[in-house]
Design an enzyme around this catalytic site. Structure first.
Site, PDB file in Angstrom:
ATOM      1  N   LYS A 126       0.981  -1.185  -0.071  1.00 55.62           N
ATOM      2  CA  LYS A 126       0.161   0.115   0.219  1.00 55.62           C
ATOM      3  C   LYS A 126       0.976   1.160  -0.111  1.00 55.62           C
ATOM      4  O   LYS A 126       2.157   1.290   0.450  1.00 55.62           O
ATOM      5  CB  LYS A 126      -0.911  -0.068   1.311  1.00 55.62           C
ATOM      6  CG  LYS A 126      -1.929  -1.061   1.174  1.00 55.62           C
ATOM      7  CD  LYS A 126      -3.035  -0.882   2.143  1.00 55.62           C
ATOM      8  CE  LYS A 126      -4.106  -1.786   2.342  1.00 55.62           C
ATOM      9  NZ  LYS A 126      -4.848  -2.116   3.491  1.00 55.62           N
ATOM     10  N   HIS A 129       2.002   6.746   2.791  1.00 57.32           N
ATOM     11  CA  HIS A 129       1.565   8.105   2.376  1.00 57.32           C
ATOM     12  C   HIS A 129       1.811   9.130   3.518  1.00 57.32           C
ATOM     13  O   HIS A 129       2.175   8.775   4.483  1.00 57.32           O
ATOM     14  CB  HIS A 129       0.173   7.923   2.021  1.00 57.32           C
ATOM     15  CG  HIS A 129      -0.820   7.399   3.088  1.00 57.32           C
ATOM     16  ND1 HIS A 129      -1.293   8.007   4.182  1.00 57.32           N
ATOM     17  CD2 HIS A 129      -1.245   6.332   2.945  1.00 57.32           C
ATOM     18  CE1 HIS A 129      -2.068   7.178   4.852  1.00 57.32           C
ATOM     19  NE2 HIS A 129      -2.147   6.030   4.225  1.00 57.32           N
ATOM     20  N   HIS A 132       1.196   8.323   7.195  1.00 55.40           N
ATOM     21  CA  HIS A 132       2.205   7.575   7.813  1.00 55.40           C
ATOM     22  C   HIS A 132       3.085   8.424   8.761  1.00 55.40           C
ATOM     23  O   HIS A 132       3.993   8.128   9.319  1.00 55.40           O
ATOM     24  CB  HIS A 132       2.959   6.695   7.099  1.00 55.40           C
ATOM     25  CG  HIS A 132       2.162   5.399   6.580  1.00 55.40           C
ATOM     26  ND1 HIS A 132       1.653   5.137   5.382  1.00 55.40           N
ATOM     27  CD2 HIS A 132       1.303   4.524   7.074  1.00 55.40           C
ATOM     28  CE1 HIS A 132       0.808   4.482   4.939  1.00 55.40           C
ATOM     29  NE2 HIS A 132       0.662   3.797   6.385  1.00 55.40           N
TER      30      HIS A 132
END
Length: 563
Positions: A126, A129, A132
Site C-alpha cells: 500500500k 502516504h 504515515h
C-alpha cells in the site's frame, strides 16, 4: 547540575517537618513574568500545619529563609517567590554545557533498561502516504528522547504484512495483475489493484470469498500464496526504505504481523486454559463486557486469525525477548479501543507486565483538500511530500552563496516537514500547511535551523575558542539571564517530553530559546572590543547553539552550520 526545585524543598524542610516532598515539588511553579521571580510556591498547603493565613505564612517564610542559590526570597500575597542567584546560574549552566557538549541535557535515568518503541508500521503493498508521517516522526523522536534519557531503546517497525487484505491483493493480482508494470512501478500498481478489488467486491461479493480463501492458503503455507506474498513484501520494503533513508530513520527490528503467525497458538491455548475464550456466531472471542468494552475477536468463523491475535503474540514475544521496561505503541487514535482491549486481555491472562504496555495515540493529518483513504485511492505519497519540500527549499535558497545546496535543501526541507509535525500536541488533528512550514520566520523548523546557523557564523567570525577561560560574572543583562534559564531547563523539558510522550515540548522549547536569543542578538552587541566581554557573550552563544543542535537531533532533524 543543581536542581533549584530540590533546593527549595530542602529550604522549606528546615522550617516545616514531615513534608511530602513529592507533592511539594509538584506545587512549585514558574511565575508568569520574571519580575515575580524564577520559581513560586503557593503557601495554601501549609495553612493546616502552621494554622495561619497563607499570606502570613509566605511572609514568615520569606523573612526566615536564605540560601546562596537564591539572591532573594520574597512574599507576594500567598506566594513565596524565589529569585535565582544569577552569577551562580551563569557559571553552573555554562560550565556544564562546555563539559557535556553533545550530551548536554541527557541523563542516566534509564539505567540502560530495555524500552521498545513501535512506530511507522506501514502496510505492505500500500502507499506509504502522508498519513504515515505522524507515527514515523513522532515514534522516531520518542526513541531519540529515551535514548538520551539513558534507555536501551529498540525501534520496531511492526509491518502490516499479513491479514485478509493480502487475500484481496492476491485475488486482484491473479485477475488483473501486469507483472511488467508492477516491476517498473511497484506500489502505485499494487495500489491500483487494491483499490479496484475493493470497488468491484462491493458489486461482486464472491471476490471477498476468493480473498478469504487465498488468505487461508497463505496461512496454511501454500507455495503460490507465500511466493506472491514474499514478492509484494520485498518490493514494498524497497520503496519504504527509500523514504526512511530520506528521513534518516532506521529500525532494530522489522518483525511485522507475519512474523507472529507461528506464535499465536501458544496464546490461544493459554486463553483456552484460563477459560477466557468463548464462542460467538462461530467465531472465538474474549468477552470484555465487564470492562465496558466490546469483545476482542481472536478467531474468525473460518478459523483465520486477526491482527488482535497477532498483537497478543507480539506482546508475548517482546516480553520474552527483551524483558522490556516499557513497550510503547505509537499508533493513531483510531486504534484506542483495540489497545484498551489488548492490554485488558493481557491483564486477564495474568501478565503483570501488561501495565508496562503503553499506547501513544495521535490525531490525523490532512491536506487542505481533505483526508485520505487507501481504499479509495486518493492518497498523497510521503516521498512526494518530502521531494516537494526539498524542491521548494531549493527555490528559496537559490540566490544564496552556499556550497552543496542539494544537501542543505534536503536538511531544511525535510526538517521543515518533521518540525511542523512535531510542533503540535500529538493528540490534535492538524492540516498540512506548505506556506507555513517552509518559512524562515516564526515557529518553524527553518527558523530554528537558521538561528543555529547564524550563531555558527557568529562564532567563526568572533574566533571563538571553546577552551578559553571565561569571566562569567560579565554576563549581567536581563536578556542573558533569560537565555540561561532556558538553557538550564532543557534537561527538564526532555524528561517531561519522555514521561508524557510529547516531542512538541522540545520543539516549543527550541522556538522559545531562538526567540530569546534573536532578541538578545538584535539588542546587544556581541563582537565588542572588550575581549573578556566578547568571550563571555560568545560562550553564551555557543551554549545556545549546543541546545539547539541537541534539541534538533532529538526531533530527528539536522542542524546546518550555514544557511
Amino acid at each position: 547540575m543543581i536542581d533549584f526545585k530540590v533546593e527549595i524543598i530542602k529550604l522549606i524542610g528546615t522550617k516545616l517537618v514531615d513534608l511530602d516532598e513529592k507533592n511539594l515539588g509538584l506545587l512549585i511553579e514558574k511565575p508568569p513574568s520574571p519580575e515575580m521571580g524564577d520559581f513560586a510556591l503557593p503557601a495554601f498547603s501549609f495553612a493546616k500545619i502552621m494554622r495561619k493565613a497563607p499570606n502570613l505564612i509566605a511572609e514568615d517564610l520569606a523573612q526566615s529563609l536564605s540560601s546562596p542559590y537564591f539572591e532573594k526570597i520574597e512574599a507576594k500575597g500567598p506566594y513565596l517567590n524565589f529569585f535565582i542567584n544569577k552569577e551562580f546560574l551563569v557559571k553552573e549552566v555554562l560550565e556544564e554545557v562546555f563539559q557535556k557538549d553533545q550530551a548536554y541535557g541527557s541523563s542516566s535515568y534509564g539505567q540502560n533498561r530495555n524500552l521498545i518503541v513501535e512506530f511507522s508500521s506501514p502496510n505492505i503493498a500500500k502507499a506509504f502516504h502522508i498519513g504515515h508521517l505522524r507515527s514515523t516522526v513522532i515514534g522516531n523522536s520518542i526513541r531519540n528522547i529515551y535514548d538520551f534519557l539513558g534507555f536501551n531503546t529498540i525501534a520496531i517497525n511492526h509491518l502490516g504484512d499479513y491479514g485478509t487484505q493480502f487475500g484481496l491483493l492476491i485475488t486482484a493480482y491473479k485477475l488483473w495483475g501486469d507483472p511488467a508494470a508492477i516491476e517498473k512501478n511497484p506500489i502505485p500498481e499494487l495500489l491500483k489493484l487494491y483499490v479496484r478489488i475493493n470497488q468491484e467486491a462491493e458489486e461482486d461479493p464472491s471476490l471477498r470469498d476468493s480473498a478469504r480463501d487465498w488468505f487461508r492458503r497463505l496461512e496454511a503455507g501454500e507455495e503460490e500464496a507465500v511466493s506472491l506474498w514474499t514478492y509484494f513484501r520485498e518490493v514494498s520494503l524497497s520503496e519504504f526504505n527509500r523514504v526512511y533513508k530520506m528521513l534518516d530513520i532506521d529500525f532494530d527490528s522489522w518483525n511485522g504481523e507475519a512474523f507472529y503467525s507461528d506464535k499465536m497458538d501458544k496464546v490461544v491455548e493459554e486463553l483456552e486454559d484460563k477459560n477466557l475464550l468463548e464462542p460467538s456466531e462461530n467465531a472465538m472471542i474474549v468477552n470484555l463486557e465487564d470492562y465496558s468494552m466490546p469483545p476482542m475477536l481472536v478467531k474468525k468463523s473460518d478459523g483465520s486469525t486477526l491482527y488482535a491475535t497477532r498483537d497478543l503474540a507480539a506482546a508475548y514475544y517482546r516480553h520474552e525477548t527483551y524483558d522490556f521496561y516499557k513497550n510503547i505503541y505509537v499508533v493513531g487514535s483510531q486504534q484506542n479501543l483495540h489497545f484498551k482491549q489488548l492490554f485488558q486481555v493481557l491483564d486477564l491472562l495474568g501478565k503483570d507486565w501488561a501495565k508496562d504496555c503503553i499506547h501513544v495515540p495521535f490525531g490525523m493529518v490532512s491536506l487542505p483538500e481533505g483526508t485520505m483513504s487507501t481504499r479509495r485511492g486518493n492518497v498523497v505519497y510521503l516521498e512526494d511530500v518530502l521531494l516537494t519540500a526539498i524542491e521548494k527549499t531549493k527555490n528559496i535558497i537559490a540566490d544564496r552563496d552556499i556550497e552543496d545546496k542539494e544537501k542543505l535543501a534536503a536538511q531544511i526541507g525535510i526538517g521543515a516537514v518533521i518540525f511542523q509535525e512535531l510542533f503540535n500536541d500529538r493528540n490534535k488533528d492538524y492540516v498540512f500547511d506548505w506556506d507555513k512550514l517552509l518559512s524562515f520566520e516564526g515557529e518553524t523548523g527553518p527558523y530554528v535551523q537558521y538561528t543555529h546557523a547564524r550563531i555558527s557564523s557568529l562564532l567563526t567570525k568572533g574566533d571563538f575558542n571553546k577552551d578559553a577561560k571565561v569571566d562569567y560574572s560579565l554576563l549581567k543583562e536581563t536578556e542573558e539571564f533569560e537565555i540561561l534559564k532556558n538553557i538550564y531547563s532543557f534537561s527538564e523539558t526532555i524528561f517531561d517530553a519522555g514521561q508524557k510522550y510529547q516531542p512538541f515540548f522540545i520543539s516549543r522549547h527550541l522556538v522559545s530559546l531562538c526567540q530569546a536569543y534573536n532578541s538578545y542578538y538584535a539588542n546587544t552587541p556581541i563582537l565588542v572590543e572588550d575581549k573578556e566581554l566578547k568571550k563571555a557573550r560568545l560562550a553564551l552563544s555557543y551554549a545556545t547553539k549546543t541546545v539547539l543542535r541537541n534539541g534538533l537531533r532529538l526531533l530527528g532533524m539536522k542542524a546546518p552550520e550555514k544557511m
